[in-house]
Design an enzyme around this catalytic site. Structure first.
Site, PDB file in Angstrom:
ATOM      1  NE  ARG A 149     -24.137 -12.552  79.889  1.00 30.42           N
ATOM      2  CZ  ARG A 149     -22.844 -12.810  80.080  1.00 30.42           C
ATOM      3  NH1 ARG A 149     -22.196 -12.229  81.075  1.00 30.42           N
ATOM      4  NH2 ARG A 149     -22.213 -13.665  79.302  1.00 30.42           N
ATOM      5  CE1 TYR A 161     -13.943 -13.615  77.751  1.00 31.57           C
ATOM      6  CE2 TYR A 161     -16.255 -13.400  78.369  1.00 31.57           C
ATOM      7  CZ  TYR A 161     -14.936 -13.606  78.720  1.00 31.57           C
ATOM      8  OH  TYR A 161     -14.606 -13.811  80.039  1.00 31.57           O
ATOM      9  CG  ASP A 213     -20.884  -8.795  80.073  1.00 30.45           C
ATOM     10  OD1 ASP A 213     -20.319  -7.706  79.894  1.00 30.45           O
ATOM     11  OD2 ASP A 213     -20.433  -9.675  80.831  1.00 30.45           O
ATOM     12  CG  HIS A 215     -17.942  -9.584  77.508  1.00 31.92           C
ATOM     13  ND1 HIS A 215     -18.057 -10.228  78.718  1.00 31.92           N
ATOM     14  CD2 HIS A 215     -18.786 -10.225  76.656  1.00 31.92           C
ATOM     15  CE1 HIS A 215     -18.925 -11.217  78.610  1.00 31.92           C
ATOM     16  NE2 HIS A 215     -19.385 -11.236  77.373  1.00 31.92           N
ATOM     17  CD  GLU A 239     -22.202  -8.110  83.450  1.00 27.22           C
ATOM     18  OE1 GLU A 239     -21.208  -8.680  83.949  1.00 27.22           O
ATOM     19  OE2 GLU A 239     -23.255  -8.717  83.167  1.00 27.22           O
ATOM     20  CD  GLU A 265     -17.482  -9.519  85.158  1.00 27.68           C
ATOM     21  OE1 GLU A 265     -16.739 -10.256  84.476  1.00 27.68           O
ATOM     22  OE2 GLU A 265     -18.726  -9.527  85.070  1.00 27.68           O
ATOM     23  NE  ARG A 286     -22.390  -7.924  86.984  1.00 28.32           N
ATOM     24  CZ  ARG A 286     -22.300  -9.244  87.217  1.00 28.32           C
ATOM     25  NH1 ARG A 286     -22.762  -9.756  88.350  1.00 28.32           N
ATOM     26  NH2 ARG A 286     -21.732 -10.042  86.348  1.00 28.32           N
ATOM     27  CD  GLU A 342     -22.738 -13.866  86.156  1.00 28.56           C
ATOM     28  OE1 GLU A 342     -22.487 -14.090  84.957  1.00 28.56           O
ATOM     29  OE2 GLU A 342     -21.980 -13.202  86.898  1.00 28.56           O
ATOM     30  CD1 TRP A 405     -12.184  -0.174  72.927  1.00 32.52           C
ATOM     31  CD2 TRP A 405     -10.494   1.187  73.423  1.00 32.52           C
ATOM     32  NE1 TRP A 405     -11.810   0.440  71.776  1.00 32.52           N
ATOM     33  CE2 TRP A 405     -10.785   1.284  72.055  1.00 32.52           C
ATOM     34  CE3 TRP A 405      -9.480   1.963  73.962  1.00 32.52           C
ATOM     35  CZ2 TRP A 405     -10.069   2.129  71.219  1.00 32.52           C
ATOM     36  CZ3 TRP A 405      -8.783   2.787  73.119  1.00 32.52           C
ATOM     37  CH2 TRP A 405      -9.064   2.876  71.760  1.00 32.52           C
TER      38      TRP A 405
END
Length: 405
Positions: A149, A161, A213, A215, A239, A265, A286, A342, A405
């Site tokens: 990733r 992040y 990702d 996020h 992701e 997740e 996930r 992962e 968001w």
């Protein structure tokens, strides 16, 4: 005579990260371990276990895993939610651990045996600038990973992040009494990241599985644009493009891009997942063993996903302990529609506190053949590392408002 649970206790330790472990002991002297870590809310789930769940376990038959799961889930009027489901996860994993140790078999054998020879894993490569990111990707390939990733910095922002200016590595949580506040600019991100990931693809060639990702930081329209722009990079998946709560958003994204989508997740039950799965709005689900009811509930989620050609890809950050990570590898080995696991990895100290039989080599994980989950806890060493507050960052837009968001 039927074995009974005679004792259960909660262990909170912080060898680099905070972990909440449930230890369950039976009259026959068998000990099982479960993981209930909820990042940034560790003491809440520790209290939930210690004050509300542990007293209910004493005297129960440890072999009745499904019955205990249903008892804990339905016995509290306030169902679901991350704290409740993490607590149930810990009990579930501890009981599977006990069952495996009692049977003298690794848990994956109790789940129907291996459905594959090994479990494909991916890890993270992060760097602020593209040349350093390419170096990080190359280093992860040298470590044996076949899937990586890739995350980069964004021009005009001081922080992003999990990405650091000074070095590679991915660790977004910071010690302290409150979350770090970061600035975020979605437009700058959308301008920058397609070129970065297309350059990574050109650098690594077609064979490496490449992931990214977002996020949860995009609107449906922005996510659709990004997915379309990343099609030349041939991602294994994109992701968390939108907040998981807004599941309708994935319809729009799906209509505008063929880039595979992964999400889940932050989900903690099948009710969070079912519409995304049954309407085939995602390609990978996930959910994490530690946060969605343990092995027992994830088996149900993954079975539903298999009907709709959605693959299992459990969350595996460093803020779930090696106990639930080991359980996830057992589940991956025995799940026919498993996709990828992962694996952020752990520091040496965490490996010492949680000695385990699961292993990684040549891009794959294997749970090992130790009875149960194959993960123990060095309680003497664990006691040397008391809890310290640590939080993931909070993002604010450039105008100072907290991102929704």
């Amino acid at each position: 005579m039927t074995d009974r649970i005679t004792a259960a206790e909660v262990i909170v330790t912080s060898p680099g990260r905070n972990y909440v472990t449930l230890k369950v002991q039976t009259a026959d002297g068998v000990v099982g371990y479960g993981d209930a870590t909820v990042n940034g809310r560790e003491l809440a789930v520790a209290s939930y276990l210690r004050d509300h769940v542990v007293p209910l376990l004493i005297g129960l038959d440890p072999a009745r895993i499904e019955d205990t799961w249903q008892f804990l889930y339905r016995g509290a009027y306030w169902r679901r939610g991350p704290i409740t489901m993490a607590a149930i996860s810990a009990v579930d994993l501890a009981l599977w651990d006990i069952k495996g140790k009692t049977a003298g078999m690794p848990v994956y054998q109790l789940l129907g045996g291996a459905a594959r020879d090994r479990v494909l894993a991916y890890t993270h490569a992060s760097a602020w600038e593209l040349p350093e990111l390419l170096d990080e990707v190359d280093a992860r390939r040298q470590d044996g990973f076949r899937a990586v990733r890739a995350q980069s910095g964004v021009p005009g922002l001081e922080t992003v992040y999990g990405v650091h200016h000074d070095a590679g590595g991915y660790e977004p949580a910071k010690r302290g009494g409150a979350p770090v506040v970061e600035s975020w600019d979605t437009d700058a991100y959308l301008r920058h990241v397609p070129a970065v990931l297309n350059a990574v693809r050109e650098h690594v060639g077609p064979e490496l599985a490449l992931l990214h990702d977002a996020h949860h930081r995009l609107t449906p329209q922005q996510a659709a644009r990004l997915g379309k722009a990343l099609e030349p990079a041939d991602l294994f998946w994109l992701e968390d493009v939108t907040p998981a709560e807004n599941q309708e958003a994935l319809r729009l994204v799906r209509q505008h891009t063929t880039t595979p989508l992964a999400i889940g997740e932050v989900f903690n039950s099948i009710y969070d997942c079912k519409d995304l799965i049954t309407e085939q709005l995602i390609d990978y689900i996930r959910v994490a063993v530690a946060h969605a009811g343990g092995i027992s509930h994830l088996r149900t989620i993954f079975a539903l996903a298999g009907v709709y050609q959605v693959k299992a890809a459990p969350h595996g950050p460093s803020d779930v302990s090696p106990v639930s990570f080991g359980a996830s590898v057992h589940l991956g080995l025995s799940t026919y529609n498993f996709g990828i696991q992962e694996y952020m990895g752990y520091d040496a100290l965490t490996h010492e506190v949680f000695p385990h039989s699961w292993s990684f080599s040549d891009g794959y994980l294997h749970p090992g053949e130790a009875p149960g989950l194959g993960v123990e806890v060095d309680e003497t060493l664990a006691a040397k590392f008391p809890y310290e507050p640590a939080y993931l960052p909070v993002a604010r837009r450039l105008d100072g408002s907290v991102t929704d968001w």
